[in-house]
Design a protein around this motif. Structure first.
Motif, PDB file in Angstrom:
ATOM      1  N   TYR A 382      34.779  52.268  14.651  1.00  0.00           N
ATOM      2  CA  TYR A 382      33.383  52.637  14.877  1.00  0.00           C
ATOM      3  C   TYR A 382      33.306  54.140  15.085  1.00  0.00           C
ATOM      4  O   TYR A 382      34.244  54.752  15.616  1.00  0.00           O
ATOM      5  CB  TYR A 382      32.854  51.893  16.105  1.00  0.00           C
ATOM      6  N   GLY A 383      32.194  54.730  14.693  1.00  0.00           N
ATOM      7  CA  GLY A 383      32.046  56.169  14.849  1.00  0.00           C
ATOM      8  C   GLY A 383      31.382  56.589  16.134  1.00  0.00           C
ATOM      9  O   GLY A 383      31.426  57.758  16.509  1.00  0.00           O
ATOM     10  N   GLY A 384      30.743  55.644  16.823  1.00  0.00           N
ATOM     11  CA  GLY A 384      30.053  55.952  18.066  1.00  0.00           C
ATOM     12  C   GLY A 384      30.800  55.437  19.271  1.00  0.00           C
ATOM     13  O   GLY A 384      32.026  55.301  19.262  1.00  0.00           O
ATOM     14  N   GLU A 385      30.051  55.166  20.350  1.00  0.00           N
ATOM     15  CA  GLU A 385      30.643  54.652  21.575  1.00  0.00           C
ATOM     16  C   GLU A 385      30.579  53.128  21.542  1.00  0.00           C
ATOM     17  O   GLU A 385      29.498  52.541  21.498  1.00  0.00           O
ATOM     18  CB  GLU A 385      29.916  55.213  22.793  1.00  0.00           C
ATOM     19  N   ARG A 407      35.500  58.895  20.679  1.00  0.00           N
ATOM     20  CA  ARG A 407      36.435  59.744  21.414  1.00  0.00           C
ATOM     21  C   ARG A 407      37.814  59.819  20.759  1.00  0.00           C
ATOM     22  O   ARG A 407      38.631  60.673  21.127  1.00  0.00           O
ATOM     23  CB  ARG A 407      36.580  59.233  22.835  1.00  0.00           C
ATOM     24  N   ASP A 408      38.090  58.947  19.794  1.00  0.00           N
ATOM     25  CA  ASP A 408      39.403  58.906  19.149  1.00  0.00           C
ATOM     26  C   ASP A 408      39.480  59.761  17.881  1.00  0.00           C
ATOM     27  O   ASP A 408      40.529  59.782  17.227  1.00  0.00           O
ATOM     28  CB  ASP A 408      39.769  57.458  18.802  1.00  0.00           C
ATOM     29  N   TYR A 409      38.398  60.454  17.541  1.00  0.00           N
ATOM     30  CA  TYR A 409      38.394  61.295  16.338  1.00  0.00           C
ATOM     31  C   TYR A 409      38.649  62.745  16.746  1.00  0.00           C
ATOM     32  O   TYR A 409      37.941  63.289  17.605  1.00  0.00           O
ATOM     33  CB  TYR A 409      37.056  61.198  15.602  1.00  0.00           C
ATOM     34  N   ARG A 410      39.637  63.354  16.124  1.00  0.00           N
ATOM     35  CA  ARG A 410      39.927  64.759  16.384  1.00  0.00           C
ATOM     36  C   ARG A 410      39.284  65.620  15.306  1.00  0.00           C
ATOM     37  O   ARG A 410      39.506  65.409  14.114  1.00  0.00           O
ATOM     38  CB  ARG A 410      41.433  65.004  16.417  1.00  0.00           C
ATOM     39  N   ASN A 411      38.489  66.566  15.727  1.00  0.00           N
ATOM     40  CA  ASN A 411      37.840  67.514  14.818  1.00  0.00           C
ATOM     41  C   ASN A 411      37.069  66.813  13.693  1.00  0.00           C
ATOM     42  O   ASN A 411      37.305  67.078  12.497  1.00  0.00           O
ATOM     43  CB  ASN A 411      38.873  68.467  14.217  1.00  0.00           C
ATOM     44  N   PRO A 412      36.141  65.908  14.017  1.00  0.00           N
ATOM     45  CA  PRO A 412      35.333  65.286  12.959  1.00  0.00           C
ATOM     46  C   PRO A 412      34.472  66.331  12.274  1.00  0.00           C
ATOM     47  O   PRO A 412      34.100  67.355  12.872  1.00  0.00           O
ATOM     48  CB  PRO A 412      34.484  64.263  13.719  1.00  0.00           C
ATOM     49  N   THR A 413      34.157  66.087  11.016  1.00  0.00           N
ATOM     50  CA  THR A 413      33.368  67.061  10.262  1.00  0.00           C
ATOM     51  C   THR A 413      31.903  67.076  10.692  1.00  0.00           C
ATOM     52  O   THR A 413      31.218  68.079  10.524  1.00  0.00           O
ATOM     53  CB  THR A 413      33.427  66.746   8.756  1.00  0.00           C
ATOM     54  N   PHE A 414      31.423  65.961  11.265  1.00  0.00           N
ATOM     55  CA  PHE A 414      30.012  65.908  11.663  1.00  0.00           C
ATOM     56  C   PHE A 414      29.855  64.875  12.772  1.00  0.00           C
ATOM     57  O   PHE A 414      30.437  63.785  12.704  1.00  0.00           O
ATOM     58  CB  PHE A 414      29.127  65.520  10.467  1.00  0.00           C
ATOM     59  N   VAL A 415      29.059  65.229  13.784  1.00  0.00           N
ATOM     60  CA  VAL A 415      28.749  64.309  14.881  1.00  0.00           C
ATOM     61  C   VAL A 415      27.240  64.318  15.102  1.00  0.00           C
ATOM     62  O   VAL A 415      26.630  65.388  15.261  1.00  0.00           O
ATOM     63  CB  VAL A 415      29.469  64.707  16.184  1.00  0.00           C
ATOM     64  N   GLY A 416      26.631  63.141  15.078  1.00  0.00           N
ATOM     65  CA  GLY A 416      25.200  63.004  15.326  1.00  0.00           C
ATOM     66  C   GLY A 416      24.944  62.155  16.555  1.00  0.00           C
ATOM     67  O   GLY A 416      25.846  61.882  17.359  1.00  0.00           O
ATOM     68  N   GLY A 419      27.211  59.179  16.759  1.00  0.00           N
ATOM     69  CA  GLY A 419      28.644  59.376  16.631  1.00  0.00           C
ATOM     70  C   GLY A 419      29.022  60.137  15.386  1.00  0.00           C
ATOM     71  O   GLY A 419      28.198  60.841  14.776  1.00  0.00           O
ATOM     72  N   VAL A 420      30.288  59.996  14.975  1.00  0.00           N
ATOM     73  CA  VAL A 420      30.776  60.730  13.816  1.00  0.00           C
ATOM     74  C   VAL A 420      30.169  60.145  12.545  1.00  0.00           C
ATOM     75  O   VAL A 420      29.676  59.012  12.524  1.00  0.00           O
ATOM     76  CB  VAL A 420      32.314  60.693  13.743  1.00  0.00           C
ATOM     77  N   SER A 421      30.216  60.924  11.479  1.00  0.00           N
ATOM     78  CA  SER A 421      29.606  60.508  10.216  1.00  0.00           C
ATOM     79  C   SER A 421      30.380  59.356   9.587  1.00  0.00           C
ATOM     80  O   SER A 421      31.542  59.091   9.917  1.00  0.00           O
ATOM     81  CB  SER A 421      29.580  61.688   9.238  1.00  0.00           C
ATOM     82  N   ASP A 422      29.725  58.689   8.655  1.00  0.00           N
ATOM     83  CA  ASP A 422      30.385  57.599   7.930  1.00  0.00           C
ATOM     84  C   ASP A 422      31.620  58.089   7.189  1.00  0.00           C
ATOM     85  O   ASP A 422      32.613  57.355   7.069  1.00  0.00           O
ATOM     86  CB  ASP A 422      29.411  56.968   6.929  1.00  0.00           C
ATOM     87  N   GLU A 423      31.590  59.326   6.694  1.00  0.00           N
ATOM     88  CA  GLU A 423      32.766  59.853   5.996  1.00  0.00           C
ATOM     89  C   GLU A 423      33.953  59.985   6.946  1.00  0.00           C
ATOM     90  O   GLU A 423      35.091  59.628   6.597  1.00  0.00           O
ATOM     91  CB  GLU A 423      32.440  61.206   5.367  1.00  0.00           C
ATOM     92  N   ASP A 424      33.697  60.490   8.162  1.00  0.00           N
ATOM     93  CA  ASP A 424      34.770  60.581   9.153  1.00  0.00           C
ATOM     94  C   ASP A 424      35.300  59.197   9.497  1.00  0.00           C
ATOM     95  O   ASP A 424      36.517  58.983   9.588  1.00  0.00           O
ATOM     96  CB  ASP A 424      34.249  61.266  10.423  1.00  0.00           C
ATOM     97  N   LEU A 425      34.399  58.260   9.702  1.00  0.00           N
ATOM     98  CA  LEU A 425      34.781  56.888  10.055  1.00  0.00           C
ATOM     99  C   LEU A 425      35.644  56.253   8.968  1.00  0.00           C
ATOM    100  O   LEU A 425      36.723  55.705   9.238  1.00  0.00           O
ATOM    101  CB  LEU A 425      33.516  56.057  10.277  1.00  0.00           C
ATOM    102  N   ALA A 427      37.237  57.665   6.454  1.00  0.00           N
ATOM    103  CA  ALA A 427      38.503  58.368   6.225  1.00  0.00           C
ATOM    104  C   ALA A 427      39.538  57.946   7.262  1.00  0.00           C
ATOM    105  O   ALA A 427      40.724  57.750   6.938  1.00  0.00           O
ATOM    106  CB  ALA A 427      38.281  59.880   6.276  1.00  0.00           C
ATOM    107  N   ARG A 428      39.113  57.792   8.510  1.00  0.00           N
ATOM    108  CA  ARG A 428      40.043  57.354   9.559  1.00  0.00           C
ATOM    109  C   ARG A 428      40.528  55.926   9.276  1.00  0.00           C
ATOM    110  O   ARG A 428      41.723  55.617   9.411  1.00  0.00           O
ATOM    111  CB  ARG A 428      39.357  57.416  10.918  1.00  0.00           C
TER     112      ARG A 428
END
Length: 652
Positions: A382-385, A407-416, A419-425, A427-428
């Motif tokens: 998940y990209g959020g909490e 909280r488990d994403y290091r240096n995500p490209t975008f946070v709204g 939470g982090v963007s779908d691309e960050d999610l 990719a992880r």
């Protein structure tokens, strides 16, 4: 007479606030009805909306202010003159009026999103103030400012009115016995106003419903009454299907539900878990990995290949490479409802989704529990909490071994806001799948996106906008498709692709509302199964989210017994007509072919004819057999939850 008038003068501030409240609620209702004037006119609803609405408003002000009026009547002169007494009365009246005003001011935004007045969903969102405030401030800043300013003005104006209406301290009063009689009379009138009827049951929303349009049916209510009714039902557990739709014998419910799975009666051999049954999987080789991508709010209206707007070029391309469902229907209108259907295969109920209910936090069936017992890595991505909607607690208590969240994403490209963007999610998730495959560990990954959620925040420069401004619902849907396309480009080039089955499905549609008791078009969602060994096909059968779990286990080669009541859509021996079940607030719909049976609280079932894409339910004669079948299905979820039947046998 002078003393009697002196006693009645104590009611002036209460009566003043009541009159102001009735005016406010009537004007709000008139504005909402004017907003939906075509729908109100279509059902000849102006008189019922306005007249029954006044009845509801009287009940509300009697409930809020009747006890205070009786207390003011009883107080002796010396106590009535105390500043503390006056302060308590002013706070009571101003707080009550301000609450009514605030809820009415919040109603247009809620109704625009859900088509109904604030209900239990409104209360559930209050549990997560950070997420909700971020969503509102980011997506509706002007509306938030207007609500705050107007609520403040309501508090200020009502306080001035109360102080101006407050009677002098030295008015002559009758003795205590007379005041006691007057207080009892005030309480009796207030109680009668709250009941609003001399019948054996007090007024309730079911009594006031007069059309097949759920939005119009909520207009006679005010939002305080609507929320109060939701809380009352919640606290009294009246949101069980049996309490709302009437009971059937357990044996009949079980027989109907078992028959609808398409499995033979002999498959059900455990009386302690009456729907527990093993299925012969379609895939007979080494069990495969499983990945579910649950897309936030991505209804069929956003999918070009399903007749929606041209926002999904990547999904449309992928749909020609896999097993695409063209008539798949969500079970509800909330993410947690989609989660319980997709991850647990659980049928909807009028109560909260099981993700949030107390007795389903441990030992409740999920796909993750089956696969964990098989040695799979089971992870929620998940990209959020993940605490939102109690997802973390439910998942970790029911088979998931890990949760990866914001909280488990290091240096995500975008946070709204979500939470982090779908691309960050994605990719992880892809990197985790590649690592697990390299380690030789089978895995089940449940990936839940969030970029396609109000306030629709996503990184710029990724898509050619469908419209302006950038952060709109349609552009967010197009970005979600962009992120999905990138994920599958990487997955198809990976080593784990050939050993994995993927499902892409929406949790629910966005902004689900309509003129019908259940707006079926807004339950239509995309569903696509891909992966090594999945042949391209277009499946035009009517199907439900609860069918996806049995189908996925079959496709990955797992035949273990489960309590799921959906169908294995890959089983060629099942020839039952397609069907879907949907919960819309407290209404339940059973769709089979073009026939729809709808259950409402405290009302007999009704039947309609439905043509996909029209958004119209045409009334037709009720089929007793179909209604009985639908009734059993409407009761099953509540029955299984209450009896503790939806679980696996204890692990040995």
């Amino acid at each position: 007479m002078t003393r009697l008038l002196g006693a009645l003068a104590r009611l002036r501030p209460v009566l003043g606030i009541c009159a102001l409240a009735l005016l406010l609620l009537s004007l709000s209702r008139l504005g909402l009805a004017g907003w939906h004037h075509a729908r109100v006119t279509a059902v000849d609803g102006w008189a019922p909306v306005l007249l029954q609405g006044l009845r509801v408003d009287i009940a509300s002000v009697c409930l809020l202010f009747g006890p205070l009026a009786a207390l003011l009547m009883l107080l002796p002169a010396g106590m009535f003159a105390w500043r503390a007494v006056r302060g308590v009365a002013v706070v009571w009246l101003v707080a009550g009026f301000t609450l009514l005003a605030n809820l009415e001011l919040a109603t247009p935004g809620f109704m625009q999103e859900y088509g109904l007045r604030p209900n239990r969903l409104f209360i559930e969102y209050l549990v997560y103030p950070r997420e909700v405030l971020s969503m509102l401030v980011g997506g509706r800043p002007l509306e938030c400012i207007a609500v705050l300013v107007l609520t403040g003005l309501a508090a200020w104006g009502s306080a001035r009115l109360v102080r101006r209406c407050w009677p002098p301290d030295d008015v002559p009063l009758p003795g205590l016995p007379v005041r006691a009689v007057l207080a009892l009379l005030v309480l009796a009138l207030a109680a009668l106003g709250v009941r609003s009827t001399l019948g054996h049951r007090p007024m309730n929303p079911a009594m006031l419903a007069f059309s097949s349009d759920p939005t119009v049916n909520t207009l006679p209510l005010n939002s305080f009454y609507s929320l109060g009714d939701a809380v009352r039902g919640w606290l009294r557990h009246e949101d069980s299907a049996q309490a709302l739709y009437g009971e059937l014998p357990d044996a009949e419910v079980l027989a109907t539900v078992r028959r609808d799975t398409g499995l033979p009666a002999a498959a059900f051999a455990d009386p302690a878990i009456p729907t527990l049954a093993a299925r012969t999987p379609t895939w007979q080789g080494r069990p495969k990995n499983l990945v579910i991508v649950l897309e936030e709010s991505l209804g069929a209206q956003f999918i070009g290949s399903l007749g929606g707007r041209p926002l999904s070029p990547h999904y449309d391309t992928l749909s020609r490479q896999g097993w695409a469902f063209t008539h798949l229907y969500a079970t509800g209108t909330r993410s947690v409802r989609g989660i319980e259907a997709v991850v647990a295969g659980f049928a909807p109920t009028p109560a909260q989704a099981v993700v949030k209910r107390q007795r389903s936090q441990h030992g409740f069936f999920t796909l993750a529990e089956v696969l964990r017992r098989r040695g799979y890595d089971t992870t929620f991505y998940y990209g959020g909490e993940s605490h939102f909607d109690n997802m973390r607690g439910f998942f970790l208590g029911n088979g998931f071994g890990r949760v990866i969240e914001q909280r488990d994403y290091r240096n995500p490209t975008f946070v709204g806001a979500w939470g982090v963007s779908d691309e960050d999610l994605l990719a992880r998730a892809d990197s985790e799948f590649a690592r697990l495959h390299a380690e030789g560990r089978p895995f089940f990954g449940f990936v839940f996106t969030s970029s396609n959620h109000d306030p629709f925040e996503f990184p710029e420069g990724r898509i050619a906008p469908y419209e302006q401004p950038l952060h709109t619902r349609d552009n967010a849907a197009k970005y979600a498709d962009h992120a999905l396309g990138g994920f599958f480009a990487r997955a198809m080039a990976s080593d784990y692709w050939r050993d994995t089955v993927f499902l892409v499905v929406a949790d629910h549609d966005s902004r689900v509302f309509g003129r019908d008791l259940v707006p079926i078009d807004n339950f239509h969602i995309p569903g696509l199964i891909l992966g090594g060994g999945i042949a391209p096909r277009r499946d035009d059968r009517i199907a439900s989210q609860i069918d996806l779990g049995p189908t996925l286990l079959s496709l990955i080669g797992i035949g273990d017994a489960t309590p799921m009541t959906g169908r294995d859509l890959s089983d060629p021996h099942i020839s039952l007509p397609g069907r879907a079940l949907m919960q819309y607030d407290r209404n339940f719909a059973w769709l089979q072919g073009e026939d729809v049976v709808v259950f409402q609280p405290d009302k007999p079932p009704s039947q309609y004819r439905y043509t996909p894409g029209t958004g119209v339910l045409r009334p037709t004669a009720l089929s007793p057999a179909l209604a009985r079948q639908a009734h059993a299905q409407a009761l099953w979820g509540s029955l299984a939850y209450d009896r503790g039947w939806y679980r696996l046998p204890s692990a040995r």
